[in-house]
Design a protein around this motif. Structure first.
Motif, PDB file in Angstrom:
ATOM      1  N   ILE A  41       0.996  -1.114  -0.334  1.00  0.00           N
ATOM      2  CA  ILE A  41       0.117   0.217  -0.221  1.00  0.00           C
ATOM      3  C   ILE A  41       0.753   1.187  -0.229  1.00  0.00           C
ATOM      4  N   THR A  42       0.670   2.126  -1.054  1.00  0.00           N
ATOM      5  CA  THR A  42       1.840   2.832  -0.845  1.00  0.00           C
ATOM      6  C   THR A  42       1.406   4.045  -0.675  1.00  0.00           C
ATOM      7  N   ILE A  43       2.406   4.588   0.627  1.00  0.00           N
ATOM      8  CA  ILE A  43       1.433   6.174   1.107  1.00  0.00           C
ATOM      9  C   ILE A  43       2.181   6.917   0.165  1.00  0.00           C
ATOM     10  N   LYS A  44       3.085   7.175  -0.116  1.00  0.00           N
ATOM     11  CA  LYS A  44       3.836   8.188  -0.655  1.00  0.00           C
ATOM     12  C   LYS A  44       4.644   8.706  -2.037  1.00  0.00           C
ATOM     13  N   PHE A  45       4.416   8.553  -2.644  1.00  0.00           N
ATOM     14  CA  PHE A  45       5.456   8.251  -3.600  1.00  0.00           C
ATOM     15  C   PHE A  45       6.260   9.475  -3.351  1.00  0.00           C
ATOM     16  N   LEU A 102      -2.887   8.614   9.434  1.00  0.00           N
ATOM     17  CA  LEU A 102      -0.732   8.037   8.892  1.00  0.00           C
ATOM     18  C   LEU A 102      -0.581   9.605   7.649  1.00  0.00           C
ATOM     19  N   PHE A 103      -1.421   9.346   6.888  1.00  0.00           N
ATOM     20  CA  PHE A 103      -1.326   9.491   5.987  1.00  0.00           C
ATOM     21  C   PHE A 103      -0.795  11.667   5.702  1.00  0.00           C
ATOM     22  N   LYS A 104      -1.728  11.152   6.506  1.00  0.00           N
ATOM     23  CA  LYS A 104      -1.447  13.364   6.740  1.00  0.00           C
ATOM     24  C   LYS A 104      -0.258  13.710   7.420  1.00  0.00           C
ATOM     25  N   GLU A 105       0.051  12.717   8.132  1.00  0.00           N
ATOM     26  CA  GLU A 105       1.783  12.722   8.647  1.00  0.00           C
ATOM     27  C   GLU A 105       2.627  12.726   8.265  1.00  0.00           C
ATOM     28  N   GLU A 118       1.297  16.151  -2.305  1.00  0.00           N
ATOM     29  CA  GLU A 118       0.114  15.179  -3.213  1.00  0.00           C
ATOM     30  C   GLU A 118      -1.103  15.807  -3.299  1.00  0.00           C
ATOM     31  N   ASP A 119      -0.957  16.452  -4.822  1.00  0.00           N
ATOM     32  CA  ASP A 119      -2.142  17.522  -5.134  1.00  0.00           C
ATOM     33  C   ASP A 119      -3.214  16.659  -4.948  1.00  0.00           C
ATOM     34  N   ARG A 120      -3.293  15.307  -5.465  1.00  0.00           N
ATOM     35  CA  ARG A 120      -4.327  13.927  -4.989  1.00  0.00           C
ATOM     36  C   ARG A 120      -5.179  13.885  -3.384  1.00  0.00           C
TER      37      ARG A 120
END
Length: 182
Positions: A41-45, A102-105, A118-120
């Protein structure tokens, strides 16, 4: 080096994803299917970086104050349309509020190190195939696939490198941040 931050999956989840992928492959005219060792699961590319930026990412990961593992589960098969082809994925459910937090952090700590946000909107999923052309509508295939939800514990964040070895795309773990530490 080309990198991204991800949640790695256990063998039980990987085995179940392989079953779904084989079913999709059976009903495809063609496609580029993800090697089972690359399911995640990608969190941040992040993309291409140098050694200095690699250190910045590791430092940013170390600042994450997340000490509460959470549970996710596999869900339905879906797709992102790309012209006449599709990116086919398996969705995730469970404690997605914690996954989104977690993504936001991660976005915030990486941004403070000079990386773009990330824009999307974040759309967590596990890619099982790219450039897939199905031999019939996905909806009819979805109705036939027996999706058995598999739960898994998310207890760490991994920094992954995407590289080619002997012509094969390989994702290697180069750093981890455990959520079990205080």
């Amino acid at each position: 080096m080309r990198v991204f931050l991800a949640i790695e999956l256990n063998e039980e989840v990987i085995d179940k994803l392989s079953v779904y992928q084989n079913y999709i492959r059976k009903h495809s005219i063609k496609g580029n299917f993800t090697d089972k060792d690359n399911f995640h699961i990608t969190i941040k590319f992040i993309g291409e970086i140098n050694e200095e930026k690699l250190k910045d990412i590791k430092d940013a990961m170390d600042t994450i104050r997340w000490n509460n593992p959470f549970v996710l589960r596999t869900e339905k098969i879906g797709c992102f349309p790309r012209k006449d082809k599709k990116i086919v994925w398996v969705g995730v459910g469970g404690e997605t509020d914690k996954l989104n937090s977690l993504f936001k952090e991660v976005e915030n700590v990486i941004y403070r190190k000079g990386f773009k946000k990330e824009d999307r909107p974040y759309s967590p999923h596990i890619t099982i195939g790219r450039e897939v052309i199905l031999n019939r509508p996905l909806e009819s295939i979805q109705n036939e696939v027996n999706i058995t939800s598999v739960q898994f514990l998310v207890k760490e964040l991994s920094l992954m490198e995407s590289c080619r070895e002997n012509g094969k795309l390989v994702y290697k773990t180069i750093y981890k941040k455990s959520f079990l530490e205080s």
